[in-house]
Design a protein around this motif. Structure first.
Motif: not given
Lengths: 263, 411
Positions: B194-198, B277, B280, B282, B287, B347, B352, B356
């Protein structure tokens, strides 16, 4: 992971996961053990070896004998050349042997596809020898390892071994039986075999021999063709004596193994 | 069968052995001096090695899938390539395990994952399945070794190999079961990321869509990789190893599965773009503003290396031309490799959280050396197997009868 380790306690996930894992391991282990036990209990390893090697023969080397004599267009043998077990087998109507391409193939003999011959004798035994094709191809061997008198031969198992140019070739036994005598250096026959019941249905005779020899000569020429070269099929010549000495550069390990039906 | 002169073979192996030696040295440095030899860190935890692992595990799926098609579905055509597929699978999985052992930093503690399994982690299941499957591949490799001409002089060896071969259907079934789960579980990771919605995906129950997409893509690309390896070996050895019909069967299978995969992947991408996405927080096109990972990568993965090779492989006319077939197979493999790249390197590179940054990563020479060492190991194992074992049963037939003559089986 197991009780006794600090902080561990069983959950449903542990039970399901580990059960699946150990089931898989148990299946793998049981399969290997079954194979090992079956192999250890095998009473007739030569028969198994033949079945294994027969399965590895290319389709072209498993032509049915009825194709060789022209009665069928195309068929591969599914029975390890054991024509006695074949529902499709019909004996040849024409007994006369056709051309043998300059090679010596007496009509009173029966021929095994591994290039041995069988000549039944009046006393119930049978003489076994190497046919003219194999004799000319191999030439004079460096050494021959014959079975001892009393050895039981299994059809399509190893009858005797020939060493030629560093290659050890197993000559396949054309029939089941017990060795009652071995030939000396001057005799044409190699073994005298006594069988309880002389089974020869699977051996070639008559017109089949001609078709088989034509195929074998063609196969030999292709086997001797260097890799990458265009195969040529010479026509009209006679196989020389001691081809092995005439063509020392050929891959004789492969050629002799192929011709004697080994992988 | 005839092979090249020993001197040529020694030269060939010496070159790859030098690369392997460099790989061993690089690995030694990573083990002796720690993972600071790499350019990975706590933030960029997946680097070249994980990307390579995922890729070669996908490419090596040809082993389980060919075994499934031959032994379970009885597609007898594939008998011509099953030995080669087993060797490729063995190389891919043993190579992946080797790279993983270096990647964990302390391989002597690798047994922890078995003794203290975290049953909430997909990767625990991956570890167990890959270990078992490597065992299955080794057991499938043994009958090939036992058929070596020198070993066959001993009847007991032949008999054991024969009995082991009789149970290959069981091994194929177990291998299929294990592969299904570990291929899928590698994709299952993205259900918890979940910490990387990509990369994060939702799905059905505990299984995200990537679980199924990984399985499907591996099944699709396995036959294509087998085609490429077979064609390469034919070209290098100068020998015809399989009949054209075998290539056709593999290509058709790969094409159909790749078509299904591309369709599923396209649907999944649309759902991700429009729903997952956005939920989340985004906008998906955000991206692709981070260069060099622009929209081209999505186009390349789905269209150029997905839809195009699928169309070529499915079309009988297209795949009957060898160059087109090979290009399509190569594109299919590239597509899956690109997918694994996107789900690892891209990824982790993308930011995120608001603070970052976009991260760049280049593998260090030690990482590259280890990777090259794995490649060299694979080439050497395959080279020795090709020289001393019967990897292609049709080779004998094609040498003796270069024209393809179909013999009617009596069975």
């Amino acid at each position: 992971m197991f009780p006794g380790v600090d902080g561990f306690h069983w959950t449903v996930q542990h039970v399901v996961f580990l059960s699946l894992f150990f089931c898989v391991l148990a299946t793998i282990g049981a399969t290997v053990i079954v194979a090992w036990v079956r192999a250890a209990r095998q009473q007739n390893p030569e028969s198994v070896r033949w079945h294994s090697e027969f399965e590895d023969l290319p389709a072209r080397d498993r032509k049915c004998r009825q194709v060789l004599r022209g009665d069928m267009k195309a068929r591969t043998c599914p029975n390890g050349f054991d024509c006695g077990q074949c529902h499709e087998f019909r004996p040849a109507a024409d007994k006369a042997m056709g051309s043998t391409y300059g090679l010596v193939y007496p009509e009173n003999r029966l021929y095994h596809r591994g290039h041995t011959w069988v000549e039944p004798q009046a006393d119930g035994t049978a003489l076994v020898g190497l046919d003219d094709f194999a004799r000319r191809v191999m030439g004079v061997p460096e050494s021959v390892e014959l079975p001892a008198v009393g050895t039981r031969l299994t059809r399509n198992g190893a009858a005797w071994k020939v060493r030629q140019g560093g290659t050890v070739v197993r000559i396949l036994a054309p029939l089941d039986g017990e060795v009652v005598a071995v030939g000396d250096a001057g005799s044409e026959w190699v073994l005298r075999v006594k069988a309880e019941k002389l089974e020869t249905t699977h051996l070639l005779r008559g017109a089949e021999v001609s078709g088989w020899l034509r195929d074998e000569l063609e196969r030999l020429q292709i086997l001797l063709t260097p890799a990458g070269a265009t195969p040529t099929l010479a026509d009209g010549g006679v196989l020389v004596e001691d081809l092995h000495r005439a063509l020392p550069e050929a891959n004789w390990d492969a050629v002799l193994s192929e011709l004697t039906l080994q992988a | 069968m005839e092979r090249c002169a020993p001197s040529r073979f020694v030269l060939w192996t010496a070159a790859w052995a030098a690369v392997l030696a460099f790989g061993v040295y690089s690995s030694y440095l990573c083990l002796a001096r720690g993972l600071n030899q790499t350019n990975m860190d706590n933030r960029f935890a997946f680097g070249l090695w994980i990307f390579v692992d995922l890729s070669i595990i996908a490419l090596g799926a040809g082993a389980f899938f060919t075994g499934f098609l031959l032994y379970i579905l009885k597609w007898r055509d594939l008998k011509a390539v099953i030995n080669s597929a087993v060797v490729i699978g063995f190389i891919c999985y043993s190579g992946a395990v080797t790279a993983l052992l270096i990647d964990v930093g302390q391989p002597l503690r690798a047994w922890f994952t078995f003794w203290h399994p975290n049953t909430h982690s997909m990767l625990t299941e991956v570890t167990f399945c890959i270990s078992c499957y490597l065992l299955v591949l080794a057991l499938e490799y043994i009958p090939l070794v036992l058929k070596n001409r020198r070993l066959r002089q001993h009847a007991s060896v032949v008999v054991f190999g024969f009995e082991l071969h009789k149970v290959m259907a069981v091994m194929a079934g177990v291998g299929t079961f294990l592969s299904f789960f570990h291929q899928g579980s590698l994709g299952g990771l993205y259900g918890v990321l979940r910490g990387h919605p990509f990369a994060f995906r939702e799905g059905f129950g505990i299984w995200p869509t990537t679980f199924f997409l990984f399985i499907l893509s591996a099944m699709a690309v396995g036959p294509s990789f087998l085609i490429l390896v077979t064609a390469a070996v034919q070209a290098i050895s100068g020998r015809k190893l399989v009949k054209a019909g075998v290539f056709d069967t593999l290509a058709k299978t790969s094409g159909v599965l790749l078509s299904v995969y591309v369709l599923a992947k396209a649907v999944d991408t649309l759902v991700w773009l429009n729903s997952t996405s956005r939920a989340a927080g985004f906008l998906p096109w955000e991206y692709y503003t981070w260069k060099p990972f622009g929209e081209w990568i999505l186009f390349a993965e789905l269209a150029l290396c997905g839809f195009l090779p699928a169309a070529l492989l499915v079309s009988r006319r297209a795949r009957s031309h060898r160059p087109v077939l090979l290009v399509a197979a190569a594109l299919a493999c590239c597509g899956v490799i690109l997918n694994r790249f996107v789900l690892t390197i891209q990824t982790l590179a993308l930011p995120t959280l608001p603070f970052d940054e976009f991260l760049t990563y280049w593998p260090s020479w030690q990482e590259t050396g280890t990777f090259l060492g794995v490649i060299a190991y694979g080439v050497l194992v395959y080279s020795f197997s090709f020289r001393f074992l019967n990897l292609f049963p049709q080779e004998r037939e094609l040498k003796v009868a270069p024209e393809e003559v179909e013999y009617v089986s009596g069975r």
